[in-house]
Design a protein around this motif. Structure first.
Motif, mmCIF file in Angstrom:
data_model
loop_
_atom_site.group_PDB
_atom_site.id
_atom_site.type_symbol
_atom_site.label_atom_id
_atom_site.label_comp_id
_atom_site.label_asym_id
_atom_site.label_seq_id
_atom_site.Cartn_x
_atom_site.Cartn_y
_atom_site.Cartn_z
ATOM 1 N N ILE A 96 0.967 -1.493 0.172
ATOM 2 C CA ILE A 96 0.162 -0.316 -0.093
ATOM 3 C C ILE A 96 0.494 1.140 0.048
ATOM 4 N N PHE A 115 0.113 -0.804 -7.259
ATOM 5 C CA PHE A 115 -0.497 -1.910 -6.536
ATOM 6 C C PHE A 115 0.101 -2.803 -7.056
ATOM 7 N N SER A 164 -3.943 -6.811 -7.205
ATOM 8 C CA SER A 164 -3.901 -6.385 -8.563
ATOM 9 C C SER A 164 -3.947 -6.160 -9.775
#
Length: 376
Positions: A96, A115, A164
């Motif tokens: 993150i 991400f 992601s």
């Protein structure tokens, strides 16, 4: 034949450099990567394309198995709180944190792509951690935490990576599905490792008098375990680590001294060759990456890399020292059965904070991205 000759040349260079590294007191993986970069710039040398499947299948199983086999199960159990914190919580926090920085710092980085980058760089690597810290005189406890974290954090990173990528390709992220997949990956890998460890123990108990067959079977089983786990879509990494822990405890009870020595000598040679080869191959990838970047982008990319490195280091340092405080408070209050041996002092915390190396898993995931992926 051309690639065969290159591999033989690389192995010869690797053996020579390893001997030199011992004399000049430089961790040999660092030296091997530098030389790999230099070799990659030789004009007449053909480019070597790494297949991520080869890395995962050929290099990971024996390296992870050997690391798990040699780790202290007692120390691992004592420090399981710190290990799980670094291998799970820190992985997602790092993904993150890097994603946020990349999104606001790098032009054109969408949230999904940010991400993906965070997930690729979120997990430390067992091979890198063990190779670089070896011989530096670290305490047994520190080594156990670093190795234990690196051995089990790949499942966390792969879950973050998969979701992601799904976001980039237009698939919606659902938290409960991500949590369920993570649990299945971990539990399934553990179950496969337990099953294969039980089977291997059963067979070895009956053939350990034949040292050649026993050692050969132990060499083969990490690959078989990894393949079975991956084919049923659970964590092959966790399966191989579990196998190594089980066989380590089993071998201490049943293996005669001669068999232990024979097995250790063979494994030491195999791990030495695999470690050296992978670090040179990592270095060899740099020239092709460098040549693919426009000259005007080189300095900005170096700057982005340095900033992301600092962010990852700061996140790790903060999380480690928070864990140090949490353990201390839990121990003083008598909660969670925290033993005094599990507490972290300032020195251990500082070393662990600085020892989060990335390695072949991050490289393999990055190489495995489709060529047109970033154009999405």
């Amino acid at each position: 034949m051309e690639n065969y000759s290159i591999i033989i040349f690389i192995l010869a260079v690797m053996i020579g450099l390893s001997a030199i590294a011992d004399k000049i007191k430089i961790p040999y993986p660092v030296l091997l990567i530098i030389v790999g970069v230099a070799i990659g710039f030789i004009p007449s040398l053909p480019s070597i394309d790494l297949n991520p499947e080869i890395i995962f299948l050929i290099f990971l199983p024996p390296l992870l198995y050997d690391a798990a086999f040699n780790i202290s199960f007692k120390e691992f159990k004592t420090n399981i709180s710190t290990i799980s914190t670094l291998a799970i919580t820190l992985v997602f926090l790092t993904a993150i944190g890097i994603a946020v920085v990349a999104h606001y710092m790098i032009p054109g980085m969408t949230w999904p792509l940010s991400f993906v980058l965070g997930a690729i760089l979120s997990a430390t690597d067992a091979v890198a951690a063990m190779s670089i810290t070896k011989g530096l005189g670290l305490s047994h406890k520190t080594n156990t935490i670093l190795e234990g974290e690196s051995l089990i954090n790949d499942a966390s990173a792969l879950v973050a990576y998969r979701f992601s990528v799904a976001a980039v390709t237009g698939t919606a992220f659902v938290f409960w599905k991500a949590s369920l997949e993570f649990a299945i990956l971990m539990a399934g890998g553990f179950a496969v490792g337990m099953a294969m460890g039980t089977v291997l123990s059963f067979i070895i108990k009956r053939i350990h008098g034949n040292s050649l067959a026993t050692i050969s079977l132990m060499l083969l089983m990490p690959f078989v375990t990894y393949l079975i786990a991956e084919n049923i879509h659970v964590s092959g990494v966790i399966a191989v680590v579990t196998l190594g822990l089980i066989i380590s405890r089993f071998s201490n009870k049943i293996f005669p001294v001669q068999l232990k020595n024979q097995s250790k000598n063979i494994w030491d040679i195999i791990i030495f060759l695999l470690n050296g080869l992978i670090f040179i191959l990592i270095g060899l990838q740099f020239p092709s990456v460098y040549k693919s970047i426009a000259p005007k982008d080189i300095l900005p990319y170096i700057g982005y890399s340095l900033i992301i490195t600092v962010v990852a280091l700061l996140l790790r340092t903060i999380r480690v020292f928070l864990q140090k405080g949490n353990l201390q408070r839990a121990f003083l209050k008598g909660k969670h059965k925290i033993k005094e041996d599990a507490l972290l002092d300032f020195k251990n915390s500082l070393i662990i904070s600085w020892s989060g190396m990335r390695g072949i898993v991050s490289l393999a995931i990055a190489i495995g991205l489709p060529p047109n992926f970033i154009k999405r």
